[in-house]
Design an enzyme around this catalytic site. Structure first.
Site, PDB file in Angstrom:
ATOM      1  N   CYS A 109       0.825  -1.200   0.000  1.00  0.00           N
ATOM      2  CA  CYS A 109       0.000   0.000   0.000  1.00  0.00           C
ATOM      3  C   CYS A 109       0.869   1.264   0.000  1.00  0.00           C
ATOM      4  O   CYS A 109       1.536   1.544  -0.984  1.00  0.00           O
ATOM      5  CB  CYS A 109      -0.976  -0.034   1.185  1.00  0.00           C
ATOM      6  N   HIS A 224      -3.699  -5.425   1.130  1.00  0.00           N
ATOM      7  CA  HIS A 224      -3.075  -5.649   2.439  1.00  0.00           C
ATOM      8  C   HIS A 224      -3.160  -7.115   2.867  1.00  0.00           C
ATOM      9  O   HIS A 224      -4.093  -7.490   3.589  1.00  0.00           O
ATOM     10  CB  HIS A 224      -3.782  -4.814   3.498  1.00  0.00           C
ATOM     11  N   GLU A 226      -1.534  -8.536   5.129  1.00  0.00           N
ATOM     12  CA  GLU A 226      -1.366  -8.667   6.595  1.00  0.00           C
ATOM     13  C   GLU A 226      -2.683  -8.463   7.336  1.00  0.00           C
ATOM     14  O   GLU A 226      -2.770  -8.729   8.518  1.00  0.00           O
ATOM     15  CB  GLU A 226      -0.281  -7.697   7.085  1.00  0.00           C
TER      16      GLU A 226
END
Lengths: 269, 980
Positions: A109, A224, A226
């Protein structure tokens, strides 16, 4: 225990790969990124960019360098620009040296925006076609070759950005295609269909969600992973739970993004 | 020397296209055909041309942008508008550009050098001057921004260069004495309008009553001297309604302890005692947030604030400051909690309302249109939350015309903090004599001066523009990282609090009580610009600042950490044990007050209320209603329908803790709760919910408050929480609080808090009140108007669940699942959304029977825990009609529901569908679990009403049957904000 878990266990006897996650000036996803890496067998340190500038030799002990998501300098003057400038001016040579070794680098990002701005990845990220910050899930298809993406065909993960439209001039796009450096593309997949959302959330050229450089070792992506490491992070998991439970199955623990971190760790074991 | 760098896009600019589309929609009569934008950085610094070029290169993305050293005009345009900030207004873009340039030229700017950002919009099409003026008005807020209009001819001469530098007129750079030996009417004026400056103008409201002014005069008579302006301003801030919550604190009628101690704190004390060993409260009411136990090692904190008055003037700045401000209440809890989630709430007028209001009778100071207020506050929370990296999982919009004068803007922050690090409790703090007083974070300017006293006054002409602050999330994020990641756990400071209302005077004054005194040297305080008077430095509410107590031996280590993180830390004095708050400026003492007088000297007001009869009674006139259509109409109401455009622009997944989402189900219906998993290696979850029913205040404030608590508890239960591990927060927003009638209503609402909370066993852990949500101004015809916001209680619930895998959402899941309604549906349509829709006044307001509801909630909580339930939604605004529709839209599934025999006294079809009776939950049930559910529901009123179906939605009440497709319901539900 599946194969990858066994490998994790085996690898724990060897030295764990070490991750440096950069922080500072408004980056903000370091903690969950660290947790994701640690959960698959890496050691990880969050290092402020100023500390790395003061001691660039810290990179010598690292196998993986991550610039995660966030709002470095508030995105003012353009997302990733100010931090990218700082990274390039003060650590450009050190990172190039780091990449001369068989290492991995990841920009997620804002980190992707920073790495393009600093010149480690091709192209640029500009304002979404609907110029507003957008937080939702997307579906991705793996296209290029990258150690980060081995064994992954598709995955659904969230995005959250206002400047995520991938742009590169036509000749660069052509080269990317030729060099197999378009890593990830937005596709009309499970989540987009489920919620009736457009597959490409920002108008990215060629539906590009992520690109690579250095033969795939450096990956930048807007989504993302994560934030998709647990099953209970999925946007429709309470519905999937019903399906699992009613068919007598236990529902999974893991989310689709975790494999990317596991891949990185296994690259070194 | 002033130069300019202009950067424009070379590859198609989505923002310019967006300007074009939205301006065309707003001004269909203007012949606008195109918009081009240029970002400009006005650089006021001694730079060589080479340096300027290298700076410009860094501000330009070479792939997508180009720069020039003057603003390039496009080929064809009729007008150009430059929008920039007024001098002194926080310019975050300019700030980043300055840092970028400093890094490029390898040297720091001087104190009087700076960079100022602005945007040039080139408007294409044959516009006239009137069009240009109208567009400029839309594009800027004159309280914080300047708009300059250039015609194409003007532009040929080039765009003038000027730096909006703050140039303070020769201020008194010392403290003035104030003479209080004046007649009462002058004392009243000083209290109301402020201290008179040398030029005869007033400095702005102190909001001190005559009684308070006389108390101060008496105190200084005893000291045999006159007060300084610093002292008077300091007392005004410290004694303000905003800081001391005088209305809640002082005696009201027979309640000698005041309603806060009696009803709010009183409820918590009783509940904690009853809970005994099961008490989960750790720190309540005494710190910047309230804290409860998450597990053996961690606490979670919660605090909700409002920022109403500033949001009326500058909605973006007001709302961003609401968020970053309440984030500091989290950072300022104990020795610093990490903010892990924000919540929001916007009480606004109908954004389509076009009425105009003015703050002055000459109609020169217009209130922003209600549309722009909503747009602004939405954007403010977007910037505040997203840029800080704090997820926003939950929020609401409530619409009523009474919020036209002052919107209510709620911002809340949940925090995470270890109980102990290296044996030291992190939830306790105490500044010690000898510790340095350290100011951390941003610098001090004129921002927000009189914020504390301003929000204690009605919004009216003369409201200070300096009351507006704009938050800088990045400065605060740096500060937050430095504290929570490093300085806190190294034990380098003994106490911390945020600089909110009253600035340093508030924070240092408060911490001085821990140590027993303080001494501050104001000339050490870093300023944004020169020329501030001592009282301004002391009172300024410039944002992003915390005050800490740092033991001398730790200073070097502490400072080193802050330097590494790029955070400014300055010693501005020392805590003492003199019992005094002493402030000096360049060696002269400008304040010397005993802490006792500062904090306890305020005269207590014996408040009296006048009893009001509850206005709840049978509605006089019911029009003929097409109930079938009314169901669709209720869904189109902004207080019921989708606000997905807000949730979709707020990051709710950052930090990786998200479990249930702000938009739930395939149909993305606004959630009424949120579940987080704060720790990566633990399954424990935190459940958040909100309850608010301001509309009920038109009939009965007791019922309003009771329903707010009931709604918050109900929504938390529907997400998987249980009453035994649920705490609540109260935020009162009142209006016309000086009126005895309103005080009566306040007393009733506070009593409801006690009654309902104690019956549910849900302790209050924190709260805040804002008592003057009034607008006094003029309408379009110049007539004086008073708009009083509906008395509003927001209840925020926070609970802990052992396993997030049990969390529940509101969307129907599978065809064939049985539908159950739990609770009684009575004829309680007073102040309902249905009555609002019809314009019907009166009626019976929903009444909460907490003992009955508690049983129902416990049974549902148990059923969710045992895995019997597939979906759960609290029945609230819009009644059963809205609840059924939302679950259906959420699941994109239909249903067949026969409501003819549901429990309760409602008989008419519209009462069945639209009554907002509290205590009700709509469930869909996992197949095969119906019997077990019914066993759990023994003793609780409930009915099995049908089942989840495919695409058709059918509701039967008695003889009437209404059928819709789920797509029709979806369209209505999404219609109000569709274009947003």
């Amino acid at each position: 225990m599946n194969r990858s878990k066994k490998q994790e266990k085996r690898s724990s006897k060897r030295a764990k790969p070490h991750v440096i996650i950069l922080s500072g000036y408004g980056l903000n996803t370091e903690d969950e990124t660290k947790a994701a890496f640690e959960s698959v067998g890496a050691t990880a340190d969050i290092v402020h960019i100023n500390d790395l500038i003061a001691r660039p030799t810290l990179l010598n002990k690292a196998n993986i360098l991550v610039v995660g998501g966030g709002f470095a300098y508030g995105d003012h003057t353009g997302a990733g620009k100010a931090y990218g400038n700082r990274l390039k001016a003060h650590l450009g040579k050190d990172i190039s040296k780091f990449l001369e070794r068989d290492t991995l680098m990841l920009g997620i990002c804002n980190g992707f925006q920073i790495l393009t701005s600093a010149g480690f990845l091709p192209g640029a990220l500009i304002a979404n076609n609907v110029p507003r910050y957008s937080a939702r899930w997307v579906d991705l298809k793996v296209k290029g070759e990258s150690p980060w993406l081995r064994g992954i065909n598709t995955m659904s993960v969230p995005i959250a950005h206002g400047e995520g439209k991938y742009y590169a001039p036509p000749e660069v796009l052509e080269t990317l295609e030729k060099e197999n450096a378009i890593a990830l593309q937005y596709i009309d997949g499970e989540v987009s269909q489920h919620f009736g959302l457009p597959p490409n959330p920002n108008g990215s050229l060629k539906n590009i969600a992520g690109v690579t450089s250095h033969g795939g070792r450096v990956l930048g992506l807007m989504p993302h992973p994560e934030r998709a490491v647990f099953f209970t992070q999925l946007p429709h998991w309470t519905l999937l739970r019903e399906e699992y439970v009613r068919s007598g199955k236990k529902f999974p623990q893991e989310g689709p993004g975790l494999q990317l971190f596991r891949n990185a760790v296994q690259y070194f074991v | 020397m002033i130069r300019r760098i202009a950067v424009s896009s070379g590859v198609g600019d989505a923002r310019a296209r967006h300007y074009l589309a939205s301006l065309k929609a707003l001004f269909p009569e203007a012949p606008l055909t195109g918009v081009a934008t240029v970002a400009a950085y006005t650089v006021d610094a001694e730079l060589s041309l080479k340096e300027l070029e290298s700076a410009a290169e860094r501000l330009t993305n070479p792939i997508t942008e180009q720069y020039s050293l003057d603003v390039p005009s496009p080929d064809a345009f009729s007008y150009c508008i430059e929008i920039g900030y007024l001098p002194g207004v926080t310019d975050n873009v300019g700030h980043t550009a300055k840092e970028t340039i400093e890094d490029a030229i390898h040297r720091a700017f001087g104190a009087d050098e700076g960079v100022y950002s602005s945007t040039f919009l080139f408007l294409e099409g044959s516009l006239n001057a009137e069009h240009a003026a109208a567009l400029a008005k839309e594009l800027h807020n004159p309280l914080i921004e300047r708009a300059t209009i250039f015609s194409a001819d003007d532009a040929k001469k080039g765009f003038p260069l000027s730096a909006p530098k703050v140039m303070l007129r020769a201020q008194t750079l010392h403290a003035d004495e104030v003479d209080l030996d004046v007649p009462d009417d002058e004392l009243v004026r000083i209290g109301k309008e402020g201290i008179k400056g040398k030029d005869g103008t007033r400095r702005g409201p102190l909001a001190l009553s005559l009684d308070a002014m006389k108390t101060i005069r008496g105190h200084f008579k005893k000291l045999d001297r006159k007060p300084t302006d610093v002292e008077l301003e300091s007392l005004a801030g410290t004694w303000s309604e905003h800081c001391k919550h005088t209305i809640f604190a002082d005696p009201l009628d027979e309640i000698e302890d005041g309603i806060y101690r009696c009803y709010i704190k009183g409820a918590t004390e009783k509940i904690r005692k009853q809970k005994g060993k099961k008490d989960f409260c750790v720190s309540v009411f005494k710190d910047n947030s309230g804290a409860i136990r998450l597990d053996d090692k961690y606490l979670i904190t919660h605090k909700v604030e409002t920022h109403n008055a500033p949001s009326a003037l500058d909605p973006f700045g007001g709302a961003i400051t609401a968020i970053v401000g309440v984030n500091r209440d989290c950072l300022g809890f104990g020795l610093g909690a990490k903010p892990i989630a924000n919540v929001y709430g916007f009480c606004v007028a109908d954004p389509h309302d076009e009425s105009a209001f003015y703050r002055d009778s000459a109609k020169t100071q217009e209130l922003l249109a209600s549309r722009r207020i909503l747009e602004g506050v939405v954007a403010g929370v977007n910037a505040g939350g997203n840029q800080s990296g704090i997820p926003t999982p939950l929020g609401f919009v409530a619409v009523d015309q009474s919020f036209r004068g002052k919107p209510l803007v709620f911002g809340g922050t949940i925090g995470l903090i270890p109980r102990k690090v290296r044996g030291r409790k992190l939830y306790e703090k105490k500044a010690r004599p000898g510790d340095y007083i350290v100011m951390l974070g941003g610098r001090v300017g004129l921002d927000g001066i009189h914020g504390a006293t301003f929000s204690s006054e009605a919004l009216a002409t003369g409201s200070p523009a300096t009351a507006v602050q704009i938050g800088d999330p990045i400065t605060q994020k740096k500060l937050s990282d430095a504290l929570v990641r490093e300085a806190r756990d190294k034990g380098l400071y003994t106490s911390i609090t945020d600089n909110g209302a009253g600035g340093l005077s508030g924070s240092v004054g408060e911490m001085a009580r821990e140590a027993g005194g303080c001494r501050v040297d104001l000339e050490h305080v870093p300023l944004k610009y020169e020329g501030l008077s001592p009282w301004q430095i002391w009172l300024s509410e410039s944002q992003e600042r915390m005050t800490l107590a740092v033991p001398k031996k730790n200073w070097a280590a502490f400072k080193k950490i802050m330097d590494r993180y790029g955070v400014e830390a300055t010693r501005i004095g020392e805590f003492t044990k003199t019992g005094k708050c002493v402030v000096r400026y360049q060696g002269n003492t400008v304040m010397d007050l005993s802490l006792d007088f500062l904090h306890e000297g305020r005269p207590v007001l014996m408040q009296k209320s006048v009893k009001q009869e509850a206005r709840s009674k049978e509605a006089a006139q019911m029009p003929n209603v097409d109930v079938r259509q009314a169901i669709l109409d209720v869904l189109t109401r902004p207080s019921v329908g989708s606000t997905a455009f807000i949730a979709g622009q707020y990051d709710h997944e950052v930090q990786g803790m998200s479990v249930t989402k702000p938009l739930q189900g395939r149909g993305r219906v606004n959630a009424e709760s949120g579940v987080l998993k704060p720790l990566p290696n633990s399954k424990r979850g935190v459940v958040l919910s909100q309850g608010y029913c301001p509309w009920y205040s038109t009939l009965d404030t007791y019922a309003m408050a009771a329903a707010a608590i009931d709604t918050a508890v109900r929504n938390a239960v529907c997400a998987g929480a249980s009453r035994d591990y649920l705490a609540i927060l109260d935020n009162f927003c009142w209006s016309s609080s000086e009126k005895p009638e309103r005080l009566w209503e306040l007393k009733q609402a506070a009593k409801a808090c006690y009654d309902i909370a104690t019956r549910y066993g849900t302790p209050f852990i924190s709260g805040k009140d804002s008592m003057h949500n009034d607008f006094r101004g003029y309408d379009e015809s110049g007539k004086a108007v008073h708009i009083a916001a509906l008395p509003t209680l927001l209840v925020s619930a926070i609970g802990v669940i052992p396993d997030v895998a049990r969390a529940m959402t509101l969307d129907f899941k599978e065809v064939g699942d049985a539908l159950y309604i739990v609770g009684e549906t009575n004829d309680e349509m007073g102040a309902s959304e249905y009555f609002e829709l019809l314009g019907v006044r009166g009626g019976q307001v929903p009444v909460v029977d907490a003992s009955k509801h508690a049983k129902a909630y416990d049974a549902v909580a148990k059923a969710i825990e045992k895995g019997f339930i597939a979906s759960a939604i609290g029945v609230g605004r819009g009644g059963l009609a809205a609840a059924l529709a939302k679950s259906a839209v959420g699941g994109q599934l239909g249903f067949n529901a026969d409501l003819s025999n549901i429990p309760g006294k409602a008989r008419r079809p519209d009462a069945t569908l639209f009554s907002e009776s509290q205590g009700r939950i709509l469930l869909s049930v996992r197949k095969g679990k119906e019997k077990e559910l019914e066993k759990l529901l023994k003793g609780v009123p409930f009915a099995r009403v049908g089942e989840v179906g495919k695409g058709a939605c059918a509701i039967t009440t008695g003889k009437e049957k209404f059928e819709y497709s789920v797509s029709a319901l979806t369209e209505s539900y999404r219609s109000f904000f569709k274009q947003w």
